[in-house]
Design a protein around this motif. Structure first.
Motif, PDB file in Angstrom:
ATOM      1  N   GLN A 218       0.819  -1.210   0.000  1.00 32.50           N
ATOM      2  CA  GLN A 218       0.000   0.000   0.000  1.00 32.50           C
ATOM      3  C   GLN A 218       0.851   1.258   0.000  1.00 32.50           C
ATOM      4  OE1 GLN A 218      -2.981   0.537  -0.603  1.00 32.50           O
ATOM      5  NE2 GLN A 218      -3.563   2.494   0.284  1.00 32.50           N
ATOM      6  N   LYS A 219       1.968   1.221   0.711  1.00 33.59           N
ATOM      7  CA  LYS A 219       2.861   2.387   0.747  1.00 33.59           C
ATOM      8  C   LYS A 219       3.383   2.708  -0.649  1.00 33.59           C
ATOM      9  CE  LYS A 219       7.055   4.140   2.985  1.00 33.59           C
ATOM     10  NZ  LYS A 219       8.169   3.831   3.936  1.00 33.59           N
ATOM     11  N   ARG A 220       3.734   1.664  -1.401  1.00 36.93           N
ATOM     12  CA  ARG A 220       4.220   1.863  -2.765  1.00 36.93           C
ATOM     13  C   ARG A 220       3.105   2.420  -3.664  1.00 36.93           C
ATOM     14  NH1 ARG A 220       6.229  -3.418  -5.496  1.00 36.93           N
ATOM     15  NH2 ARG A 220       7.581  -3.386  -3.651  1.00 36.93           N
ATOM     16  N   VAL A 221       1.904   1.888  -3.498  1.00 36.66           N
ATOM     17  CA  VAL A 221       0.761   2.363  -4.287  1.00 36.66           C
ATOM     18  C   VAL A 221       0.529   3.847  -4.043  1.00 36.66           C
ATOM     19  CG1 VAL A 221      -1.750   2.226  -4.532  1.00 36.66           C
ATOM     20  CG2 VAL A 221      -0.398   0.127  -4.459  1.00 36.66           C
ATOM     21  N   MET A 222       0.493   4.246  -2.786  1.00 35.21           N
ATOM     22  CA  MET A 222       0.247   5.647  -2.458  1.00 35.21           C
ATOM     23  C   MET A 222       1.382   6.546  -2.942  1.00 35.21           C
ATOM     24  SD  MET A 222      -2.721   5.959  -1.067  1.00 35.21           S
ATOM     25  CE  MET A 222      -2.664   7.527  -0.183  1.00 35.21           C
ATOM     26  N   GLY A 223       2.616   6.059  -2.837  1.00 35.83           N
ATOM     27  CA  GLY A 223       3.756   6.836  -3.332  1.00 35.83           C
ATOM     28  C   GLY A 223       3.686   7.055  -4.825  1.00 35.83           C
ATOM     29  N   ASN A 224       3.316   6.020  -5.570  1.00 31.53           N
ATOM     30  CA  ASN A 224       3.182   6.142  -7.020  1.00 31.53           C
ATOM     31  C   ASN A 224       2.039   7.077  -7.409  1.00 31.53           C
ATOM     32  OD1 ASN A 224       5.323   4.409  -7.459  1.00 31.53           O
ATOM     33  ND2 ASN A 224       4.046   2.603  -7.802  1.00 31.53           N
ATOM     34  N   LEU A 225       0.942   6.971  -6.688  1.00 33.17           N
ATOM     35  CA  LEU A 225      -0.203   7.850  -6.968  1.00 33.17           C
ATOM     36  C   LEU A 225       0.158   9.321  -6.735  1.00 33.17           C
ATOM     37  CD1 LEU A 225      -3.101   5.729  -5.434  1.00 33.17           C
ATOM     38  CD2 LEU A 225      -2.996   6.536  -7.799  1.00 33.17           C
ATOM     39  N   LYS A 226       0.958   9.582  -5.711  1.00 35.47           N
ATOM     40  CA  LYS A 226       1.357  10.964  -5.428  1.00 35.47           C
ATOM     41  C   LYS A 226       2.247  11.519  -6.538  1.00 35.47           C
ATOM     42  CE  LYS A 226       0.964  10.600  -0.411  1.00 35.47           C
ATOM     43  NZ  LYS A 226       1.704  10.476   0.873  1.00 35.47           N
ATOM     44  N   ILE A 227       3.055  10.661  -7.147  1.00 31.18           N
ATOM     45  CA  ILE A 227       3.890  11.095  -8.276  1.00 31.18           C
ATOM     46  C   ILE A 227       3.018  11.447  -9.472  1.00 31.18           C
ATOM     47  CG2 ILE A 227       5.590  10.323  -9.985  1.00 31.18           C
ATOM     48  CD1 ILE A 227       6.844   8.598  -7.769  1.00 31.18           C
ATOM     49  N   ALA A 228       2.036  10.582  -9.750  1.00 36.10           N
ATOM     50  CA  ALA A 228       1.192  10.770 -10.937  1.00 36.10           C
ATOM     51  C   ALA A 228       0.171  11.891 -10.762  1.00 36.10           C
ATOM     52  CB  ALA A 228       0.474   9.456 -11.271  1.00 36.10           C
ATOM     53  N   PHE A 229      -0.358  12.038  -9.545  1.00 30.05           N
ATOM     54  CA  PHE A 229      -1.422  13.017  -9.306  1.00 30.05           C
ATOM     55  C   PHE A 229      -1.086  13.915  -8.111  1.00 30.05           C
ATOM     56  CE2 PHE A 229      -3.551   9.164 -11.016  1.00 30.05           C
ATOM     57  CZ  PHE A 229      -3.943   9.678 -12.248  1.00 30.05           C
ATOM     58  N   PRO A 230      -0.064  14.756  -8.250  1.00 29.26           N
ATOM     59  CA  PRO A 230       0.340  15.600  -7.119  1.00 29.26           C
ATOM     60  C   PRO A 230      -0.732  16.604  -6.705  1.00 29.26           C
ATOM     61  CG  PRO A 230       1.440  16.286  -9.148  1.00 29.26           C
ATOM     62  CD  PRO A 230       0.757  14.994  -9.450  1.00 29.26           C
ATOM     63  N   GLU A 231      -1.686  16.873  -7.605  1.00 34.24           N
ATOM     64  CA  GLU A 231      -2.735  17.841  -7.303  1.00 34.24           C
ATOM     65  C   GLU A 231      -3.836  17.261  -6.426  1.00 34.24           C
ATOM     66  OE1 GLU A 231      -4.301  15.457 -10.689  1.00 34.24           O
ATOM     67  OE2 GLU A 231      -2.339  16.269 -10.109  1.00 34.24           O
ATOM     68  N   LYS A 232      -3.895  15.939  -6.279  1.00 31.51           N
ATOM     69  CA  LYS A 232      -4.954  15.314  -5.496  1.00 31.51           C
ATOM     70  C   LYS A 232      -4.537  15.208  -4.029  1.00 31.51           C
ATOM     71  CE  LYS A 232      -6.823  12.491  -9.289  1.00 31.51           C
ATOM     72  NZ  LYS A 232      -8.072  13.262  -9.417  1.00 31.51           N
ATOM     73  N   ASN A 233      -5.511  15.308  -3.135  1.00 34.33           N
ATOM     74  CA  ASN A 233      -5.212  15.188  -1.710  1.00 34.33           C
ATOM     75  C   ASN A 233      -5.157  13.723  -1.299  1.00 34.33           C
ATOM     76  OD1 ASN A 233      -7.896  14.259  -1.077  1.00 34.33           O
ATOM     77  ND2 ASN A 233      -8.601  16.388  -1.133  1.00 34.33           N
ATOM     78  N   ASN A 234      -4.735  13.475  -0.079  1.00 33.87           N
ATOM     79  CA  ASN A 234      -4.514  12.105   0.388  1.00 33.87           C
ATOM     80  C   ASN A 234      -5.791  11.281   0.384  1.00 33.87           C
ATOM     81  OD1 ASN A 234      -2.200  10.497   1.507  1.00 33.87           O
ATOM     82  ND2 ASN A 234      -3.719  10.091   3.114  1.00 33.87           N
ATOM     83  N   SER A 235      -6.907  11.927   0.706  1.00 34.23           N
ATOM     84  CA  SER A 235      -8.186  11.220   0.730  1.00 34.23           C
ATOM     85  C   SER A 235      -8.568  10.731  -0.671  1.00 34.23           C
ATOM     86  CB  SER A 235      -9.276  12.153   1.276  1.00 34.23           C
ATOM     87  OG  SER A 235     -10.535  11.519   1.241  1.00 34.23           O
ATOM     88  N   GLU A 236      -8.337  11.565  -1.689  1.00 35.81           N
ATOM     89  CA  GLU A 236      -8.646  11.188  -3.071  1.00 35.81           C
ATOM     90  C   GLU A 236      -7.751  10.044  -3.537  1.00 35.81           C
ATOM     91  OE1 GLU A 236     -10.082  15.229  -5.305  1.00 35.81           O
ATOM     92  OE2 GLU A 236      -8.023  15.227  -4.503  1.00 35.81           O
ATOM     93  N   LEU A 237      -6.485  10.116  -3.168  1.00 34.74           N
ATOM     94  CA  LEU A 237      -5.546   9.067  -3.564  1.00 34.74           C
ATOM     95  C   LEU A 237      -5.874   7.748  -2.868  1.00 34.74           C
ATOM     96  CD1 LEU A 237      -2.165  11.043  -3.514  1.00 34.74           C
ATOM     97  CD2 LEU A 237      -3.664  10.580  -5.462  1.00 34.74           C
ATOM     98  N   LEU A 238      -6.269   7.816  -1.621  1.00 36.57           N
ATOM     99  CA  LEU A 238      -6.634   6.611  -0.879  1.00 36.57           C
ATOM    100  C   LEU A 238      -7.841   5.930  -1.521  1.00 36.57           C
ATOM    101  CD1 LEU A 238      -6.075   4.834   1.587  1.00 36.57           C
ATOM    102  CD2 LEU A 238      -7.618   6.302   2.900  1.00 36.57           C
ATOM    103  N   LYS A 239      -8.782   6.741  -1.976  1.00 39.49           N
ATOM    104  CA  LYS A 239      -9.977   6.199  -2.639  1.00 39.49           C
ATOM    105  C   LYS A 239      -9.599   5.463  -3.923  1.00 39.49           C
ATOM    106  CE  LYS A 239     -14.575   7.637  -4.228  1.00 39.49           C
ATOM    107  NZ  LYS A 239     -15.494   8.796  -4.403  1.00 39.49           N
TER     108      LYS A 239
END
Length: 295
Positions: free
Chosen positions: A59-80
């Motif tokens: 999960q940590k890797r998933v969230m890290g990758n999502l933050k790279i791809a979508f830096p404009e989204k907040n943590n709640s959006e990325l978690l979803k």
């Protein structure tokens, strides 16, 4: 130089203890899934992975990758998004024993098959929707394709995978030098090869992906130029749970660069950009758990 004793002990342990135990657990699980209706199997595994996977190390890797791809989204959006992608991945696991049945039930719509019914072609896909179906796209067009596979570390499960692939009208080449020869021969004989080009490859070339340059497979570009074969991007999308659409897009336009190295870069960049666009459309359907941006 002989292997260190510890390495040899580990190899023996894996072959005679670890691998059989893991296979003993996995095989009955796959058999149980196979006897279930595919819709039930798909949703059961989807909910299971959605509930369990967010608490694993991946999960940590998933969230890290999502933050790279979508830096404009907040943590709640990325978690979803992360939870939805685990659900999609679980569905793929649940659908794995039912691939033929799902295709035969007309749950997979195909667009553009006429583009590959004659002549050689390079098909390029990604880990989206249910990427298992990309192994069948040439077969659905009445053609026999060639694919590269990476053996599973577990030798028992690898034998099961090889046996399952025998049901597909395709040739499979073990990753390495022999795979390159096999794939080249397919193209020389006016046949089709298929590749997934969205994984991290240390030997690849540096191409931008979501704003960061990362090593990217260049095999499609190399073979396209060497054998003068068109590249077709193949997109797989999931709709309404267990319905799918596979689209063979128009042939990739080859850039008019002065050197082959520049052409290889530009073609690889085009492929990477198109995959990025697919992911933006359906971020929950891509496999965010692999190391696309490295460690």
């Amino acid at each position: 130089m002989p292997d260190p004793i510890s390495f040899r002990i580990k190899k023996k342990f894996d072959r005679y203890i670890h691998d059989p135990i893991l296979a003993f657990l996995v095989v009955p699980f796959l058999i149980i899934l196979k006897v279930m209706p595919y819709t039930f199997s798909s949703y059961l595994c989807g909910y299971f992975f959605k509930a369990i996977a967010p608490f694993t190390k991946y999960q940590k890797r998933v969230m890290g990758n999502l933050k790279i791809a979508f830096p404009e989204k907040n943590n709640s959006e990325l978690l979803k998004i992360s939870k939805k992608q685990w659900f999609n991945f679980g569905q793929i696991v649940g659908e794995y024993p039912h691939t033929n049945k799902i295709i035969d039930s007309k749950k997979v719509e195909t667009i553009g098959l006429d583009k590959i019914k004659k002549g050689p072609a390079i098909l390029v896909g990604a880990h989206l929707g249910n990427w298992e179906f990309t192994l069948r796209i040439a077969q659905l067009a009445g053609r026999r394709a060639g694919y590269v596979f990476r053996p599973i570390n577990n030798w028992i499960l690898n034998k099961i995978l090889i046996q399952k692939n025998k049901s597909i009208n395709a040739d499979f080449f073990k990753k390495g030098r022999l795979a390159a020869i096999g794939m080249s021969n397919k193209l020389k004989n006016n046949e089709i090869i298929g590749l997934l080009s969205d994984q991290h490859l240390r030997e690849g070339i540096m191409v931008p992906f979501f704003g960061k340059k990362i090593p990217t497979p260049k095999t499609a570009a190399l073979m396209c130029l060497k054998w003068h074969v068109p590249i077709y991007m193949v997109r797989v999308e999931r709709f309404d749970g267990t319905s799918f659409r596979m689209t063979i897009e128009d042939k990739l336009k080859i850039p008019k660069s002065k050197t082959d190295d520049k052409k290889i870069y530009e073609i690889t960049k085009l492929i990477s950009k198109r995959i990025e666009e697919w992911i933006v459309d359906h971020p929950e359907q891509w496999l965010w758990a692999h190391r696309r941006w490295g460690k």
